[in-house]
Design a protein around this motif. Structure first.
Motif, PDB file in Angstrom:
ATOM      1  N   SER A   1       0.827  -1.208   0.000  1.00 29.98           N
ATOM      2  CA  SER A   1       0.000   0.000   0.000  1.00 29.98           C
ATOM      3  C   SER A   1       0.861   1.257   0.000  1.00 29.98           C
ATOM      4  O   SER A   1       0.508   2.263  -0.639  1.00 29.98           O
ATOM      5  N   THR A   2       2.001   1.209   0.692  1.00 26.94           N
ATOM      6  CA  THR A   2       2.913   2.362   0.686  1.00 26.94           C
ATOM      7  C   THR A   2       3.396   2.658  -0.720  1.00 26.94           C
ATOM      8  O   THR A   2       3.439   3.821  -1.153  1.00 26.94           O
TER       9      THR A   2
ATOM     10  N   VAL B   1      -0.287  10.275  -2.890  1.00 30.97           N
ATOM     11  CA  VAL B   1      -0.637  10.417  -1.475  1.00 30.97           C
ATOM     12  C   VAL B   1       0.624  10.781  -0.695  1.00 30.97           C
ATOM     13  O   VAL B   1       0.601  11.637   0.200  1.00 30.97           O
TER      14      VAL B   1
ATOM     15  N   HIS C   1      -9.099   2.484  -2.595  1.00 27.48           N
ATOM     16  CA  HIS C   1      -8.570   1.931  -1.355  1.00 27.48           C
ATOM     17  C   HIS C   1      -9.505   0.863  -0.798  1.00 27.48           C
ATOM     18  O   HIS C   1     -10.683   0.777  -1.159  1.00 27.48           O
TER      19      HIS C   1
ATOM     20  N   LYS D   1       0.701   4.332  -2.633  1.00 26.44           N
ATOM     21  CA  LYS D   1       0.508   5.717  -2.181  1.00 26.44           C
ATOM     22  C   LYS D   1       1.594   6.630  -2.749  1.00 26.44           C
ATOM     23  O   LYS D   1       1.341   7.805  -3.017  1.00 26.44           O
TER      24      LYS D   1
END
Length: 512
Positions: free
Chosen positions: A46-47, A55, A89, A50
């Motif tokens: 997920s990082t 993000v 998400h 992002k």
């Protein structure tokens, strides 16, 4: 000839205070493919997304992103969306009290003469909804449609932004089998239209079925990228890359030591909290023995969660009748405090909304369900609190630098271990675990299965509610099936297979 790269992420490194979340990660995604990203919770999946979607803006990481042939430096998520990169998400970003149309165009409304053009919005919403197979009225409020349809609204929302690269983070985690199949078929259709997708998922069978390429991350590093058509891929190979070792069995060895019945539910009947004519539990009957792991199987909406919550201090629905018998006598569990006092614990399927207070640290979360254990003359004993939390951190192998760390910083698997610790701290006789491994990677699942086995070996009764039939068959000693609020069957593990379970999960004709 292979399609050219649509996206290259080169040597991406992202650090947080005290933690290197990504270390020299490389990712190549070709145009028109479905590219899966796999890894354990905390691996950096997920990082990485992002970073890609802005993000985490350019300048907050090192390395480069080359998208459609040129380097991109996205300062925020709006910049990446303008370039055609849209991320969905796991926690859907929809407003429940708004209509489907309003959600699809939220922040992106068509305008005419300075005002929102709702006629155009509704017309365009219908076109986008048809594209994703959603046939509802566009004026329907999002709160009035199921999770599967809400996922389709998110995808329609992405297409309203002229998506070129669609990123889906655990898109089927909360979906039933029917909705999951529809979503995967939708992604296949997008692929035929030349749309590229990146999919993060812990459901390895789905990845094996749909992905063209698979990139595996472990501990913030790229382990390998598999070309599925050329190299082939199976779940064992993916698991080996994710955990760094062979996982010969998905379930730890466990020899049941089952005792006598200590918990019994008789003719349990509960009404829906709003719809007076709807019964969410209809004369339910079941038993649990000491040292036994009992599964509950049912389709989404079958009433499994409603049954569990209504037993746990009548925390759902309107009680109409029935008895709970514990250790041979009828008990009245009118409140959650009553349930805890009588040795029940309930781990919710939604750990972030119900299971945890995300503003708390680990030590506060662990003791929160029974503060009386560490209170002396009305004052909380901070030293005992720290000692208890540290003990669970070590015993359950919760990956956190210390118990002062906020739970919001933990991976999903480690958050789930904190929720388990919270309820184990209450010294329960019966633990009800609702979807205990949802959204958790295969390595963390194995550890949680081990915790469940150890609870049973300690003489506890454990109820496991799960939408994954292989999980129930591999873990439980007995399995009950539920359909439309009715317990429709009971099978020993040796007699259970997916076909028999599915038949009883779709039947309301009783135990035959």
């Amino acid at each position: 000839m292979a399609a050219p790269p649509l996206l290259e992420m080169r040597s991406i490194t992202k650090e947080f205070p005290g933690v290197k979340a990504l270390a020299d990660v490389n990712l190549v995604v070709r145009a028109g493919e479905i590219h899966a990203i796999c890894g354990e919770n905390g691996a950096g999946k997920s990082t990485l997304m992002k970073v890609l979607s802005g993000v985490y803006p350019h300048g907050s990481y090192s390395g480069s992103i080359v998208y459609r042939g040129s380097e991109s430096r996205f300062p925020d998520i709006r910049a990446s969306e303008r370039a055609g990169i849209v991320i969905i998400h796991q926690e859907l970003a929809l407003v429940p009290g708004m209509s489907i149309t309003e959600n699809i165009f939220l922040g992106n409304e068509p305008r005419r003469l300075g005002r929102i053009d709702w006629k155009t919005a509704n017309h365009e919403a219908l076109r986008l909804m048809r594209m994703v197979g959603l046939n509802d009225d566009p004026d329907t409020l999002v709160k009035d449609i199921g999770v599967g349809k809400q996922q389709l609204v998110e995808i329609a929302k992405a297409f309203a932004k002229d998506v070129k690269l669609l990123i889906l983070d655990e898109p089927t985690a909360a979906l039933n089998e029917t909705d999951s199949r529809h979503l995967l078929d939708l992604l296949r259709g997008f692929r035929e239209q030349g749309i590229t997708s990146i999919m993060i998922s812990h459901k390895l069978n789905e990845i094996e079925a749909i992905a063209d390429s698979i990139t595996i991350l472990r501990d913030g590093r790229t382990i390998e990228t598999i070309d599925v058509r050329r190299d082939g891929a199976n779940e064992d190979r993916i698991v080996r890359g994710m955990v760094g070792r062979e996982l010969n069995s998905r379930f730890p060895d466990h020899t049941p030591r089952i005792g006598d019945v200590f918990f019994e539910v008789r003719d349990w009947t509960v009404r829906h909290p709003i719809s007076a004519e709807r019964l969410v539990c209809k004369g339910s009957n079941f038993t649990v023995r000491r040292g036994e792991i009992v599964g509950f199987a049912g389709l989404m909406g079958a009433g499994r969660t409603e049954l569990a919550m209504s037993l746990f201090g009548r925390s759902y629905g309107i009680y109409l009748g029935g008895e709970i018998v514990k250790d041979g006598r009828v008990v009245e569990l009118r409140t959650v405090a009553d349930a805890i006092a009588h040795g029940l614990a309930y781990v919710s399927e939604d750990r972030k909304a119900i299971g945890l207070n995300l503003l708390d640290d680990v030590k506060t979360s662990v003791v929160s369900a029974k503060l009386s254990k560490i209170t002396r003359r009305g004052v909380l004993d901070a030293a005992v609190q720290y000692h208890e939390a540290e003990n669970y951190r070590k015993t359950l192998r919760i990956k956190t630098p210390n118990v002062d760390e906020g739970v919001t910083k933990l991976s999903g698997g480690n958050q789930q271990k904190v929720v388990l610790a919270k309820w184990m701290f209450t010294d329960p006789d019966l633990l009800i675990l609702d979807e205990p491994t949802r959204g958790i990677d295969v390595g963390a699942k194995y550890e949680i299965y081990g915790i469940i086995n150890s609870l049973a070996e300690a003489g506890k009764g454990v109820i496991v509610i799960s939408s994954e039939l292989p999980e129930l068959i591999g873990l439980c000693d007995r399995i009950y099936t539920v359909s439309e609020g009715t317990v429709t069957g009971e099978l020993a593990r040796a007699d259970a297979d997916p076909e028999i379970l599915m038949k009883r999960m779709t039947s309301v004709k009783g135990m035959a």
